[in-house]
Motif scaffolding. Structure first.
Motif, PDB file in Angstrom:
ATOM      1  N   VAL A 344       2.650  -3.742  18.420  1.00 17.80           N
ATOM      2  CA  VAL A 344       3.023  -2.628  17.800  1.00 17.80           C
ATOM      3  C   VAL A 344       1.963  -1.932  16.994  1.00 17.80           C
ATOM      4  CG1 VAL A 344       5.364  -3.498  17.395  1.00 17.80           C
ATOM      5  CG2 VAL A 344       3.768  -3.959  15.612  1.00 17.80           C
ATOM      6  N   THR A 345       0.757  -2.712  16.896  1.00 20.20           N
ATOM      7  CA  THR A 345      -0.227  -2.194  16.025  1.00 20.20           C
ATOM      8  C   THR A 345      -1.641  -1.918  17.011  1.00 20.20           C
ATOM      9  OG1 THR A 345       0.610  -3.263  14.025  1.00 20.20           O
ATOM     10  CG2 THR A 345      -1.718  -2.607  13.833  1.00 20.20           C
ATOM     11  N   GLY A 346      -2.168  -0.776  16.987  1.00 21.89           N
ATOM     12  CA  GLY A 346      -3.453  -0.683  17.500  1.00 21.89           C
ATOM     13  C   GLY A 346      -4.559  -1.006  16.993  1.00 21.89           C
ATOM     14  N   SER A 347      -5.621  -1.282  17.617  1.00 19.90           N
ATOM     15  CA  SER A 347      -6.884  -1.870  17.127  1.00 19.90           C
ATOM     16  C   SER A 347      -7.584  -1.254  15.861  1.00 19.90           C
ATOM     17  CB  SER A 347      -7.855  -2.039  18.233  1.00 19.90           C
ATOM     18  OG  SER A 347      -7.938  -1.450  19.238  1.00 19.90           O
ATOM     19  N   ALA A 348      -7.684   0.046  16.052  1.00 18.45           N
ATOM     20  CA  ALA A 348      -8.262   0.817  14.868  1.00 18.45           C
ATOM     21  C   ALA A 348      -7.539   0.652  13.455  1.00 18.45           C
ATOM     22  CB  ALA A 348      -8.554   2.322  15.198  1.00 18.45           C
ATOM     23  N   THR A 349      -6.237   0.563  13.590  1.00 18.99           N
ATOM     24  CA  THR A 349      -5.307   0.436  12.565  1.00 18.99           C
ATOM     25  C   THR A 349      -5.471  -0.876  11.654  1.00 18.99           C
ATOM     26  OG1 THR A 349      -3.663   1.654  13.883  1.00 18.99           O
ATOM     27  CG2 THR A 349      -2.680   0.850  11.758  1.00 18.99           C
ATOM     28  N   PHE A 350      -6.100  -1.948  12.202  1.00 20.51           N
ATOM     29  CA  PHE A 350      -6.294  -3.080  11.188  1.00 20.51           C
ATOM     30  C   PHE A 350      -7.434  -2.698  10.189  1.00 20.51           C
ATOM     31  CE2 PHE A 350      -4.567  -4.920  15.219  1.00 20.51           C
ATOM     32  CZ  PHE A 350      -3.817  -5.920  14.637  1.00 20.51           C
ATOM     33  N   LEU A 351      -8.389  -1.845  10.673  1.00 18.28           N
ATOM     34  CA  LEU A 351      -9.360  -1.779   9.731  1.00 18.28           C
ATOM     35  C   LEU A 351      -8.957  -0.712   8.720  1.00 18.28           C
ATOM     36  CD1 LEU A 351     -12.991  -1.437  11.417  1.00 18.28           C
ATOM     37  CD2 LEU A 351     -12.409  -2.511   9.411  1.00 18.28           C
ATOM     38  N   SER A 352      -8.169   0.186   9.291  1.00 16.31           N
ATOM     39  CA  SER A 352      -7.475   1.276   8.326  1.00 16.31           C
ATOM     40  C   SER A 352      -6.848   0.522   7.002  1.00 16.31           C
ATOM     41  CB  SER A 352      -6.596   2.194   9.162  1.00 16.31           C
ATOM     42  OG  SER A 352      -5.718   2.997   8.463  1.00 16.31           O
ATOM     43  N   PHE A 353      -6.171  -0.558   7.617  1.00 20.69           N
ATOM     44  CA  PHE A 353      -5.448  -1.331   6.679  1.00 20.69           C
ATOM     45  C   PHE A 353      -6.161  -2.027   5.609  1.00 20.69           C
ATOM     46  CE2 PHE A 353      -1.145  -1.044   8.847  1.00 20.69           C
ATOM     47  CZ  PHE A 353      -0.489  -1.171   8.007  1.00 20.69           C
ATOM     48  N   TRP A 354      -7.301  -2.435   6.181  1.00 17.46           N
ATOM     49  CA  TRP A 354      -8.174  -3.057   5.195  1.00 17.46           C
ATOM     50  C   TRP A 354      -8.845  -2.279   4.194  1.00 17.46           C
ATOM     51  CZ3 TRP A 354      -9.675  -7.383   2.938  1.00 17.46           C
ATOM     52  CH2 TRP A 354     -11.078  -7.631   2.411  1.00 17.46           C
ATOM     53  N   SER A 355      -9.250  -1.047   4.918  1.00 13.56           N
ATOM     54  CA  SER A 355      -9.810   0.215   3.973  1.00 13.56           C
ATOM     55  C   SER A 355      -8.647   0.373   3.054  1.00 13.56           C
ATOM     56  CB  SER A 355     -10.047   1.390   4.644  1.00 13.56           C
ATOM     57  OG  SER A 355     -11.168   1.130   5.735  1.00 13.56           O
ATOM     58  N   SER A 356      -7.455   0.709   3.250  1.00 14.29           N
ATOM     59  CA  SER A 356      -6.673   1.042   2.206  1.00 14.29           C
ATOM     60  C   SER A 356      -6.378  -0.256   1.225  1.00 14.29           C
ATOM     61  CB  SER A 356      -5.181   0.960   3.138  1.00 14.29           C
ATOM     62  OG  SER A 356      -5.125   2.244   3.964  1.00 14.29           O
ATOM     63  N   LEU A 357      -6.433  -1.526   1.643  1.00 10.98           N
ATOM     64  CA  LEU A 357      -6.235  -2.438   0.625  1.00 10.98           C
ATOM     65  C   LEU A 357      -7.314  -2.610  -0.261  1.00 10.98           C
ATOM     66  CD1 LEU A 357      -5.459  -6.043   1.932  1.00 10.98           C
ATOM     67  CD2 LEU A 357      -6.953  -5.886  -0.012  1.00 10.98           C
ATOM     68  N   LEU A 358      -8.631  -2.282   0.015  1.00  6.88           N
ATOM     69  CA  LEU A 358      -9.764  -2.022  -0.903  1.00  6.88           C
ATOM     70  C   LEU A 358      -9.454  -1.031  -1.910  1.00  6.88           C
ATOM     71  CD1 LEU A 358     -12.734  -2.448   1.788  1.00  6.88           C
ATOM     72  CD2 LEU A 358     -11.853  -4.339   0.216  1.00  6.88           C
ATOM     73  N   GLY A 359      -8.722  -0.211  -1.502  1.00  5.34           N
ATOM     74  CA  GLY A 359      -8.499   0.852  -2.504  1.00  5.34           C
ATOM     75  C   GLY A 359      -7.305   0.711  -3.289  1.00  5.34           C
ATOM     76  N   CYS A 360      -6.568  -0.309  -3.304  1.00  4.43           N
ATOM     77  CA  CYS A 360      -5.259  -0.586  -4.000  1.00  4.43           C
ATOM     78  C   CYS A 360      -5.878  -1.300  -5.346  1.00  4.43           C
ATOM     79  CB  CYS A 360      -4.456  -1.403  -3.298  1.00  4.43           C
ATOM     80  SG  CYS A 360      -3.658  -0.750  -1.834  1.00  4.43           S
ATOM     81  N   THR A 361      -6.350  -0.286  -6.416  1.00  2.00           N
ATOM     82  CA  THR A 361      -7.095  -1.036  -7.550  1.00  2.00           C
ATOM     83  C   THR A 361      -6.109  -0.830  -8.566  1.00  2.00           C
ATOM     84  OG1 THR A 361      -8.511   0.934  -7.586  1.00  2.00           O
ATOM     85  CG2 THR A 361      -9.302  -0.826  -6.608  1.00  2.00           C
ATOM     86  N   GLY A 362      -4.909  -0.044  -8.306  1.00  2.00           N
ATOM     87  CA  GLY A 362      -4.032   0.257  -9.497  1.00  2.00           C
ATOM     88  C   GLY A 362      -4.256   1.717  -9.833  1.00  2.00           C
ATOM     89  N   HIS A 363      -3.270   2.450  -9.670  1.00  2.00           N
ATOM     90  CA  HIS A 363      -3.188   4.014  -9.811  1.00  2.00           C
ATOM     91  C   HIS A 363      -2.051   4.567 -10.691  1.00  2.00           C
ATOM     92  CE1 HIS A 363      -6.022   3.672  -6.471  1.00  2.00           C
ATOM     93  NE2 HIS A 363      -6.423   4.744  -7.072  1.00  2.00           N
ATOM     94  N   GLY A 364      -1.683   3.399 -11.614  1.00  2.00           N
ATOM     95  CA  GLY A 364      -0.629   3.609 -12.505  1.00  2.00           C
ATOM     96  C   GLY A 364       0.918   3.759 -11.815  1.00  2.00           C
ATOM     97  N   GLY A 365       1.840   4.235 -12.487  1.00  4.22           N
ATOM     98  CA  GLY A 365       3.330   4.085 -12.089  1.00  4.22           C
ATOM     99  C   GLY A 365       3.678   5.123 -11.213  1.00  4.22           C
ATOM    100  N   ARG A 366       3.259   5.223  -9.902  1.00  4.55           N
ATOM    101  CA  ARG A 366       3.580   6.216  -9.173  1.00  4.55           C
ATOM    102  C   ARG A 366       3.555   5.656  -7.650  1.00  4.55           C
ATOM    103  NH1 ARG A 366      -1.664  10.004  -8.416  1.00  4.55           N
ATOM    104  NH2 ARG A 366      -3.266   8.499  -9.493  1.00  4.55           N
ATOM    105  N   VAL A 367       3.810   6.487  -6.622  1.00  7.11           N
ATOM    106  CA  VAL A 367       3.595   6.224  -5.089  1.00  7.11           C
ATOM    107  C   VAL A 367       2.327   7.117  -4.834  1.00  7.11           C
ATOM    108  CG1 VAL A 367       4.503   6.717  -2.939  1.00  7.11           C
ATOM    109  CG2 VAL A 367       6.023   6.327  -4.975  1.00  7.11           C
ATOM    110  N   TYR A 368       1.590   6.110  -4.190  1.00  7.11           N
ATOM    111  CA  TYR A 368       0.008   6.620  -3.647  1.00  7.11           C
ATOM    112  C   TYR A 368      -0.404   6.405  -2.306  1.00  7.11           C
ATOM    113  CZ  TYR A 368      -4.812   7.444  -5.033  1.00  7.11           C
ATOM    114  OH  TYR A 368      -6.100   7.913  -4.982  1.00  7.11           O
ATOM    115  N   LEU A 369      -0.604   7.746  -1.695  1.00 11.31           N
ATOM    116  CA  LEU A 369      -1.021   7.216  -0.438  1.00 11.31           C
ATOM    117  C   LEU A 369      -2.580   6.691  -0.152  1.00 11.31           C
ATOM    118  CD1 LEU A 369       0.073   8.210   2.522  1.00 11.31           C
ATOM    119  CD2 LEU A 369      -1.646   9.957   2.305  1.00 11.31           C
ATOM    120  N   CYS A 370      -2.760   5.745   0.513  1.00  6.50           N
ATOM    121  CA  CYS A 370      -4.225   5.200   0.441  1.00  6.50           C
ATOM    122  C   CYS A 370      -4.853   4.814   1.840  1.00  6.50           C
ATOM    123  CB  CYS A 370      -4.318   3.880  -0.261  1.00  6.50           C
ATOM    124  SG  CYS A 370      -3.164   2.612   0.163  1.00  6.50           S
TER     125      CYS A 370
END
Ligand SMILES: NC(=O)c1ccc[n+]([C@@H]2O[C@H](COP(=O)([O-])OP(=O)(O)OC[C@H]3O[C@@H](n4cnc5c(N)ncnc54)[C@H](O)[C@@H]3O)[C@@H](O)[C@H]2O)c1
Length: 370
Positions: A344-370
């Motif tokens: 269900v997941t293409g190969s480039a999407t794995f790295l995309s998830f990792w990059s997103s995770l690295l950016g999840c440093t806390g952006h306050g009480g809201r929904v945030y596209l990362c």
């Protein structure tokens, strides 16, 4: 996974597990020393001259005969304290809990174990519906047996990479305690769940992260929505029938596919519940295109037996019309992502998830596209 009475209503557990975060005691001791010894501040300054030099830029004169005024002492000590706090928060690792040990979960857990140190990340737990899947791969001390006990692991970020049902059942509990990145944002097509999660984010101050995943140009789409210039968005996802995990009529249609077949075309809201694992990219796009949302973004799901090892995503963005010339702004992108057969997941999407995770440093009480 329906839950009737939620076990999270139990009192919080202490932190018995060996990997629990410990405060950097050396800094704490220095803090305490400063706090407890205001009269000996001068002596302390001498002992900590290098630290003081680093944190405040103040250097005591040679011979140590420095007697700062009371005001100056107070100013210095509060400056040192705030710098120490900053250093301490920089040193503390972000503790990550992974929910789901499929292909993405396995990849992210492995990545944290291998590279977490340099990125300031630490694996707090991994949970999977079938624990056996983690045997011999994840240290038993890092395996979480009951998801309802996630709070015993003191996490900073919980990453859902299992199924939208997880966020439906646990999303609010997770978000009350930590930042959350949802790998399956199709769950947000349920307006009730979306509004409850938004509310929990606001009240808790934690961020609900929606990873861009396989969505290309999400930030640009979001910017257009923010400025009111986004007029239309159409996303076509094409996959091999074996890569699709569908429900109801759509599943039947997919089974009898013989050549390129459009399985669904219409608002994304109607597609998410019947293709919860396959159209997360569309769901992320609906969050980015917030002025159109799940009802305004058009999703097209195509099954194509000729492409067993590709996931294709075509994005057509329509902007405003130039009143004088009649020209319409538009952007078209095509993402061709190699994918293993049946995944269900293409190969480039794995790295995309990792990059997103690295950016999840806390952006306050809201929904945030990362
Ligand atoms: N946002 C995006 O663009 C994007 C891209 C790819 C994948 N995803 C999503 O991320 C998630 C993980 O993807 P993957 O490739 O690792 O999938 P996968 O099928 O390899 O793994 C899913 C894991 O979750 C578990 N699981 C499945 N249904 C569950 C349920 N109802 N409750 C609890 N656990 C359940 C399975 O046991 C498995 O371990 C999926 O939901 C997928 O749709 C999102």
């Amino acid at each position: 996974m329906m839950m009737t009475s939620h076990p999270l209503s139990e009192p919080n557990h202490p932190l018995p597990h060996p990997g629990a975060a410990k405060p950097p005691t050396d800094l704490l001791r220095t803090d305490t020393a400063i706090l407890r010894r205001p009269p000996g501040l001068r002596t302390h300054f001498r002992a900590s001259a290098p630290l003081l030099h680093v944190t405040s830029g103040l250097i005591p004169p040679r011979g140590g005969g420095w007697a700062p005024s009371t005001d100056r002492r107070k100013k210095c000590s509060s400056l040192v304290l705030s710098k120490l706090k900053k250093l301490r928060s920089m040193e503390a690792k972000r503790r990550i809990g992974i929910v789901g040990f499929g292909h993405v979960g396995h990849y992210l857990a492995q990545k944290i174990l291998e590279e977490g140190e340099k990125s300031g990340l630490e694996l707090a737990f991994v949970w999977n519906r079938t624990m056996k899947k983690m045997d011999g791969v994840i240290d038993p001390r890092l395996q979480l047996h009951r998801l309802s006990e996630f709070q015993t692991r003191q996490v900073d970020l919980i990453v859902e990479v299992a199924h939208p049902d997880i966020t439906r059942d646990y999303g609010e509990h997770f978000l009350s305690a930590a930042n959350v990145m949802i790998g399956s944002p199709t769950v947000l097509s349920d307006p009730d769940i979306e509004s409850r999660l938004r509310e929990t984010a606001t009240t808790s101050g934690h961020t609900l992260y929606v990873p861009s995943g396989a969505l290309w140009g999400g930030e640009d789409i979001q910017r257009m929505a923010d400025r009111g210039t986004l007029k239309g968005l159409r996303i076509t996802m094409t996959k091999h029938p074996d890569s699709l995990q569908l429900k109801g009529e759509l599943a039947q249609k997919n089974q009898s596919v013989d050549g390129r077949t459009i399985l669904y075309e219409g608002p994304v809201r109607g597609l998410c519940p019947v293709a919860p694992n396959n159209v997360n990219t569309m769901a992320a796009a609906c969050m980015a295109a917030h002025t159109l949302g799940f009802d305004g973004v058009i999703g097209v799901l195509v099954a194509d037996p000729r492409i067993p090892d590709w996931h294709l995503v075509d994005i057509e963005v329509t902007g405003t019309k130039n009143k004088e010339t009649g020209q319409v702004f538009s952007v078209t992108t095509k993402r061709c992502n190699p994918a293993e057969v049946g995944r269900v997941t293409g190969s480039a999407t794995f790295l995309s998830f990792w990059s997103s995770l690295l950016g999840c440093t806390g952006h306050g009480g809201r929904v945030y596209l990362c």
